[in-house]
Design an enzyme around this catalytic site. Sequence first.
Site, PDB file in Angstrom:
ATOM      1  N   ARG A  52      45.768 -10.168  -0.372  1.00  0.00           N
ATOM      2  CA  ARG A  52      45.006 -10.957  -1.338  1.00  0.00           C
ATOM      3  C   ARG A  52      43.570 -10.460  -1.333  1.00  0.00           C
ATOM      4  O   ARG A  52      43.191  -9.636  -0.524  1.00  0.00           O
ATOM      5  CB  ARG A  52      45.108 -12.459  -1.057  1.00  0.00           C
ATOM      6  CG  ARG A  52      45.367 -12.924   0.335  1.00  0.00           C
ATOM      7  CD  ARG A  52      44.218 -12.729   1.272  1.00  0.00           C
ATOM      8  NE  ARG A  52      42.998 -13.324   0.757  1.00  0.00           N
ATOM      9  CZ  ARG A  52      41.786 -12.897   1.065  1.00  0.00           C
ATOM     10  NH1 ARG A  52      41.622 -11.873   1.904  1.00  0.00           N
ATOM     11  NH2 ARG A  52      40.711 -13.465   0.555  1.00  0.00           N
ATOM     12  N   GLN A 200      41.389 -19.758   3.452  1.00  0.00           N
ATOM     13  CA  GLN A 200      41.074 -18.354   3.707  1.00  0.00           C
ATOM     14  C   GLN A 200      39.780 -18.182   4.488  1.00  0.00           C
ATOM     15  O   GLN A 200      39.617 -17.195   5.212  1.00  0.00           O
ATOM     16  CB  GLN A 200      40.974 -17.581   2.381  1.00  0.00           C
ATOM     17  CG  GLN A 200      42.267 -17.523   1.589  1.00  0.00           C
ATOM     18  CD  GLN A 200      42.249 -18.516   0.440  1.00  0.00           C
ATOM     19  OE1 GLN A 200      41.801 -19.643   0.609  1.00  0.00           O
ATOM     20  NE2 GLN A 200      42.735 -18.107  -0.719  1.00  0.00           N
ATOM     21  N   ASP A 241      36.540 -12.552  -8.196  1.00  0.00           N
ATOM     22  CA  ASP A 241      37.828 -12.024  -8.630  1.00  0.00           C
ATOM     23  C   ASP A 241      37.758 -11.467 -10.042  1.00  0.00           C
ATOM     24  O   ASP A 241      38.559 -10.617 -10.407  1.00  0.00           O
ATOM     25  CB  ASP A 241      38.894 -13.122  -8.549  1.00  0.00           C
ATOM     26  CG  ASP A 241      39.295 -13.410  -7.110  1.00  0.00           C
ATOM     27  OD1 ASP A 241      40.318 -12.871  -6.666  1.00  0.00           O
ATOM     28  OD2 ASP A 241      38.565 -14.138  -6.427  1.00  0.00           O
ATOM     29  N   ASN A 251      35.551 -17.043  -9.062  1.00  0.00           N
ATOM     30  CA  ASN A 251      35.849 -16.869  -7.644  1.00  0.00           C
ATOM     31  C   ASN A 251      36.716 -18.039  -7.193  1.00  0.00           C
ATOM     32  O   ASN A 251      37.052 -18.926  -7.972  1.00  0.00           O
ATOM     33  CB  ASN A 251      34.545 -16.793  -6.835  1.00  0.00           C
ATOM     34  CG  ASN A 251      34.758 -16.301  -5.410  1.00  0.00           C
ATOM     35  OD1 ASN A 251      35.402 -15.268  -5.195  1.00  0.00           O
ATOM     36  ND2 ASN A 251      34.235 -17.018  -4.441  1.00  0.00           N
TER      37      ASN A 251
END
Length: 359
Positions: A52, A200, A241, A251
Site C-alpha cells: 500500500r 497504518q 495519494d 490523502n
Amino acid sequence: MKISGRHYRTIWPTVAGSVRVIDQSRLPFEFTTIDLDTVDDAAQAIRTMVVRGAPLIGATAAYGMALALRSDASDAHLDEAERNLRSTRPTAHNLAWALTRMRGVLEGVPPQERANAAFREAALICDADVEQCRAIGLHGVEIIRRFANTTGRVVNILTHCNAGWLACVDWGTALSPIYMAHDAGIQTHVWVDETRPRNQGAALTAFELAAHGVPHTVIADNLGGHLMQRGQVDMVIVGSDRTTATGDVCNKVGTYLKALAARDNDVPFYAALPISTVDWSLNQGRDIPIEERSAMELTHITGRTSSGAMETVRVVPEGSPALNLAFDVTPARLVTALITECGICPANRAGLQSLYPDR
C-alpha cells in the site's frame, strides 16, 4: 532503509523470476515477505493492502504487468492485465500513472520481447521512485533545519497515516525529510497518528521510526488539534495519494481535519509527493474518486493478544452499519506548500508549473 541491520526495498525481483514484497498486513508484529508469481497475485496484493502507499502501488502494478506478459504476451492479455490492475484501488494516482507508462513503453514491442522490456521498465520505475523520495527528503529537511536553527530546540512534527519507505520503494515521502533530519543530528520528535481504521500510523509509521531510532509517540487521531493548541506541534507533514493540478491534496481520511486544526493554530501544513502523484487532468479535489473499503475494517480490529496470538475482534455492535471511506481531500488553501523531488512550491497551479514547466 534497514530492518535489523539489513537494507530492504519494499519490492524487488528474485532470481527465480517472481517479484518479492514485504507483507505489510503482518506488520508490526511479524516481518515477512511474499512472492508474486502472476498478475493476479499482484492485483490481490494491492487490493488487500499487502502492499500500500501510492508510489508502491504504482511499482507493484508495473511489475504486475511484467508478470502478466511473462505468461502470455499477446495484446489481449496485455489489455486484460491492465484492466485487472486498474480496478484494484481507484484513488492512488500512481497506479494509473504507472500502467500508462508501461503501456507507452510496450506499444510496438514484439510480443516475444515484451516481458523483458516490461521487467526492465518496472525496475526503472522503482529506481526512479527511490531517487525521487531521496530528493524529497533533501528539500524537506531544509524546512526542518531552518526551524531547528531558529528555535534551538527539538522539532515536533505530526504526520498522518504512513508515508515512509513502506509506502514507497525506499525512503518515503513525508518521512524522508524526517529521516534525513535525524541522520543529520537535528533533534526531532514525531507525533504518529494511529490512523483508524487500519492503523497504518500505529502499525507502520511507528514500526519504521522505531527501526531507524527516530523519537516518536503514537497518539489517538483526535489528539492532534489539542496538541497544536498547546504549542506542541511545530509542523505537519503528510503524504498524498493524488494531488490535483491546482494543489488540492487527497490523502488518508482524517488528513483534512489535521489541516483545519493546523490552520486554526498557525501550524505549517506540508504535503510531500513525487510527480507521479500529481493528476494534471484534475482541477478540483472533489473530482478525485474516493475509495470505499470494506466496513469490516471499521467494525473489527486485529491485534496481538497477551499470549502472542493474532486475533480479530468486533468493536461495533452487531447490526450497526458502518461507512468506510478511505480518503479525504485537503483544499489547496490549507496547504502551506508542496514538497516534491524538484523542490518546494506553493500549492497551486502556478507553483506546480514552476517546478514542472513542461506540464
